[in-house]
Design a protein around this motif. Structure first.
Motif, short mmCIF file in Angstrom:
data_model
loop_
_atom_site.label_atom_id
_atom_site.label_comp_id
_atom_site.label_asym_id
_atom_site.label_seq_id
_atom_site.Cartn_x
_atom_site.Cartn_y
_atom_site.Cartn_z
N LEU A 301 0.92 -1.17 0.01
CA LEU A 301 -0.07 0.05 0.41
C LEU A 301 0.69 0.98 0.26
N THR A 302 0.08 2.16 -0.54
CA THR A 302 1.55 3.35 -0.79
C THR A 302 -0.29 3.99 -0.50
N ASP A 303 0.43 5.87 0.13
CA ASP A 303 0.05 7.24 0.47
C ASP A 303 -1.34 7.27 -0.15
N ARG A 304 -1.41 6.89 -1.72
CA ARG A 304 -2.69 7.23 -1.97
C ARG A 304 -3.63 6.15 -1.95
N ASP A 305 -2.81 5.38 -1.53
CA ASP A 305 -4.22 3.98 -0.58
C ASP A 305 -5.64 4.32 0.64
N LYS A 306 -6.45 5.21 0.57
CA LYS A 306 -7.44 5.30 1.22
C LYS A 306 -8.12 4.55 2.03
N PHE A 307 -8.78 3.22 1.07
CA PHE A 307 -9.60 2.33 1.97
C PHE A 307 -9.81 1.18 1.01
N VAL A 308 -10.45 0.18 1.52
CA VAL A 308 -10.52 -0.77 1.17
C VAL A 308 -11.96 -1.40 1.10
N VAL A 309 -12.82 -2.65 1.06
CA VAL A 309 -14.37 -2.14 0.59
C VAL A 309 -14.06 -4.38 -0.17
N LEU A 310 -14.95 -4.73 0.95
CA LEU A 310 -15.62 -6.27 1.27
C LEU A 310 -16.69 -6.19 1.12
N ALA A 311 -17.58 -6.68 0.30
CA ALA A 311 -18.98 -6.73 0.27
C ALA A 311 -19.43 -8.13 -1.04
N SER A 312 -20.42 -8.81 -0.35
CA SER A 312 -20.86 -9.43 -0.84
C SER A 312 -21.55 -9.71 -2.68
N ASP A 313 -21.59 -10.54 -3.56
CA ASP A 313 -22.21 -9.74 -4.70
C ASP A 313 -23.41 -9.29 -4.73
N GLY A 314 -24.37 -9.40 -3.66
CA GLY A 314 -25.48 -8.82 -3.52
C GLY A 314 -25.78 -7.41 -3.98
N VAL A 315 -24.10 -6.42 -3.49
CA VAL A 315 -24.03 -5.52 -4.08
C VAL A 315 -23.23 -4.89 -5.56
N TRP A 316 -22.55 -5.98 -5.30
CA TRP A 316 -21.78 -6.16 -7.20
C TRP A 316 -22.67 -6.17 -7.63
N ASP A 317 -24.17 -6.62 -7.27
CA ASP A 317 -24.57 -7.18 -8.68
C ASP A 317 -25.09 -5.88 -9.53
N VAL A 318 -25.55 -4.53 -8.50
CA VAL A 318 -26.27 -3.80 -8.82
C VAL A 318 -25.02 -2.21 -8.46
N LEU A 319 -24.24 -2.47 -8.15
CA LEU A 319 -23.66 -1.17 -8.00
C LEU A 319 -21.93 -1.30 -8.66
N SER A 320 -21.25 -0.66 -9.45
CA SER A 320 -20.06 -0.61 -9.71
C SER A 320 -19.36 -0.57 -9.15
N ASN A 321 -17.63 -0.96 -8.85
CA ASN A 321 -16.46 -0.75 -8.28
C ASN A 321 -16.41 1.06 -8.03
N GLU A 322 -16.22 1.98 -9.42
CA GLU A 322 -16.61 2.89 -9.24
C GLU A 322 -17.53 3.88 -8.39
N GLU A 323 -18.71 3.43 -8.49
CA GLU A 323 -20.06 3.44 -7.55
C GLU A 323 -20.27 3.34 -5.93
N VAL A 324 -19.58 2.90 -5.75
CA VAL A 324 -18.73 2.25 -4.09
C VAL A 324 -17.75 2.90 -3.52
N VAL A 325 -16.38 3.35 -5.14
CA VAL A 325 -15.48 4.02 -3.93
C VAL A 325 -16.38 5.45 -3.73
N GLU A 326 -16.80 6.14 -4.83
CA GLU A 326 -16.98 7.91 -4.53
C GLU A 326 -18.17 7.18 -3.83
#
Length: 468
Positions: A301-326
């Protein structure tokens, strides 16, 4: 992504503050100093007293550096489980995991894995540490050069990666073996995914199976938040996975009413239709190509890395990676980030796919700088903390003893229009756990393409001939 390893002096192993980069070659030394080698009785005792372990949260709430939230879908009992365990090995070591169960006993499998897998990982890591005790001590104690040989430095990092890779491989294998022999838990037609990470300083180690996912929120050169996918959705449509299943006489095909969802079927019956290529449990398919061997990766990891998100596929089915980060980056308070992601996913399910039953959703947000909101800000949002003891978690666990089965009927296929990200993965060979080539490194995990149910139906094991 590469990184530097510093082994300049013994003091470097001791004089670091929380969140500061940690020398890879000294990772195991911290653990040896702070934890004695475990015996089998230690493991059993810990398992019996998990509810009293400090800094270990399982239910909706927050910790010093993370927040977690889960919400039941519309298919029956919530089969998702999650965990954040701070101080997992040492003060600056955090274990995070999300587990998505499926089948009639999937909720029990997911919770069993959540409770037991971290202990198995701990056991195998301690075993590796003990074997390396003498050589590692000399490494951190005797090397006092300001200039480090890059060749030796790289070798040290490779040894650390190998140690963690083997620990993940062995712990996942032992977990599946325990499920197979469990006297009171039927895993023949039930199972669970797993996405697990261990963070120590600037090191992030990951092991995962199934289609739960981990992403990284990071800033690019223009100081904009971007999403980096850390894991692969291990589904049967991945060429490498499909090839292995077919070699083992399993069948992979999609149903007519959900052509985008490849499923795994028995060679002699059109069942059970598992929509993932790797999972804990699911022993009806273990002889036909479904495995519990994890993919492993290590990231600096570097100083640019801010957070990690783990989620089940119920989230990824309807939200993109970019949307979750936002969503996480713009949350009014960090403590509410996981909850807002889940609530956003719930709204998307209702808006985009009103005829489909919403899947369970579970989210873990780990903030890499180790900072969270003040307790007063947190309480103003009406979101109670479960940092200290885990008494409040027992209410969530009360359904363990209920014989409630999730719905298994099929609905519609959900597909996102978002393009998938690129990510790096390190495949582990099925026999010896070593990395196997670089084929399919850029293969997409088909972000957004999902199953509405992990299992179409339970195996009938009839004598009927399989569908041509």
């Amino acid at each position: 992504m590469g990184g530097c390893v510093s082994i300049s002096s013994r003091s470097n192993c001791n004089s670091r503050s929380n969140g500061e980069s940690v020398s890879s070659s000294c990772l195991w030394m911290d653990m040896i100093r702070q934890k004695r080698r475990r015996t089998f009785s230690d493991h059993v005792t810990t398992l019996q007293h998990l509810s009293s372990v400090p800094n270990r949260i399982l239910a909706n709430g927050r910790s010093h550096s993370s927040c977690i939230f889960t919400q039941q879908g519309r298919k029956g009992i919530n089969q998702d489980a999650m965990i954040v365990w701070e101080g997992f090995f040492a003060e600056d070591v955090t274990f995070c995991g999300v587990f998505d169960g499926h089948g009639p006993h999937g909720h029990l499998v997911a919770r069993k894995v959540r409770d037991t897998l971290p202990l198995k990982l701990s056991t195998f890591l301690n075993s590796s540490e003990s074997k390396r005790n003498a050589s590692s001590a000399n490494c951190c104690r005797n090397v006092k050069f300001d200039v480090v040989d890059p060749a030796k430095n790289a070798s040290a990092e490779e040894k650390v990666e190998s140690m963690w890779s083997q620990a993940f491989l062995k712990s996942y294998k032992a977990m599946d073996k325990e499920l197979r022999s469990h006297p009171n838990l039927d895993c023949f037609c039930s199972g669970s995914t797993a996405v697990t990470i261990v963070k120590q300083g600037s090191n992030l180690f990951m092991g995962y199976i199934g289609d739960s996912r981990a992403i990284l929120g990071s800033k690019d050169n223009n100081d904009r938040m971007v999403a980096i996918q850390l894991t692969v959705d291990l589904k049967p449509d991945l060429p490498r996975e499909a090839e292995r299943i077919k070699r083992c006489k399993g069948r992979v095909f999609a149903l007519q009413d959900e052509p985008e969802v490849q499923r795994v079927w028995l060679p002699f019956d059109d069942a059970p239709g598992l929509a993932m290529a790797r999972a804990f449990g699911d022993f009806c398919l273990k002889e036909y190509g479904v495995i519990s061997i994890p993919e492993f990766s290590h990231r600096i990891l570097t100083d640019r890395d801010k957070f990690v998100v783990l989620a089940s596929d119920g989230v990824w089915d309807v939200l993109s990676n970019e949307e979750v980060v936002e969503i996480v980056a713009s949350a009014p308070t960090r403590s509410l980030a996981a909850r807002i992601v889940v609530e956003s996913a719930a709204r998307e399910w209702k808006s985009k796919y009103p005829t489909s039953k919403m899947d369970d959703c579970a989210v873990v947000c780990l903030f890499l700088d180790g900072k969270m909101d003040s307790e007063s800000d947190y309480e103003e949002q009406g979101f109670s903390s479960v940092l200290q003891s885990n008494h409040s978690c027992h209410a969530v666990e009360s359904d363990d003893g209920q014989n409630v089965e999730p719905y298994l009927q099929r609905n519609f296929t959900v597909r996102s229009a978002e393009d998938s990200n690129h990510y790096n993965r390190v495949p582990i060979d099925m026999e010896d756990g070593q990395n196997t080539g670089n084929d399919e490194q850029d293969w997409s995990g088909l972000e957004g393409v999902t199953r509405v149910n992990s299992l179409v139906q339970l195996p009938r094991f009839s004598e009927e001939k399989p569908r041509p």
